[in-house]
Scaffold this motif. Structure first.
Motif, short mmCIF file in Angstrom:
data_model
loop_
_atom_site.label_atom_id
_atom_site.label_comp_id
_atom_site.label_asym_id
_atom_site.label_seq_id
_atom_site.Cartn_x
_atom_site.Cartn_y
_atom_site.Cartn_z
N GLU A 261 8.69 4.98 -3.45
CA GLU A 261 9.39 4.14 -2.48
C GLU A 261 8.40 3.40 -1.59
N ALA A 262 7.37 4.07 -1.12
CA ALA A 262 6.40 3.45 -0.22
C ALA A 262 5.63 2.33 -0.90
N TYR B 4 2.63 -4.03 7.24
CA TYR B 4 1.19 -4.27 7.13
C TYR B 4 0.75 -4.74 5.74
N ARG B 5 1.69 -4.82 4.77
CA ARG B 5 1.34 -5.31 3.44
C ARG B 5 2.60 -5.66 2.65
N ALA B 6 2.40 -6.49 1.65
CA ALA B 6 3.51 -6.86 0.76
C ALA B 6 3.84 -5.68 -0.16
N ALA B 7 5.04 -5.71 -0.70
CA ALA B 7 5.43 -4.68 -1.67
C ALA B 7 4.51 -4.77 -2.88
#
Length: 65
Positions: free
Chosen positions: A15-16, A23-26
């Motif tokens: 999930e993370a 702080y970041r894109a998927a």
């Protein structure tokens, strides 16, 4: 380690990594699944990883945006 804890460890990483963070894109689901597969049997329980991969690859489970 309890089975429930081992399941949550895998689910949390998937999930993370697959989800957008402030702080970041998927990174995407495939990156997440590759990561758990790479650490199968060492960091993550092998049976839990196998079950997770089956759910996504064979049963078509998707994480909604």
């Amino acid at each position: 380690m309890l089975l429930e804890s081992r399941i949550l460890a895998v689910a949390d990483v998937v999930e993370a990594m697959a989800s957008l963070r402030p702080y970041r894109a998927a990174l995407g689901i495939e990156s997440a699944l590759s990561e758990i597969a790479a650490h199968r049997g060492t960091t993550f329980d092998a049976q839990v990883v196998d079950a997770c991969l089956r759910i996504f690859h064979e049963q078509g489970y998707k994480i909604e945006d």
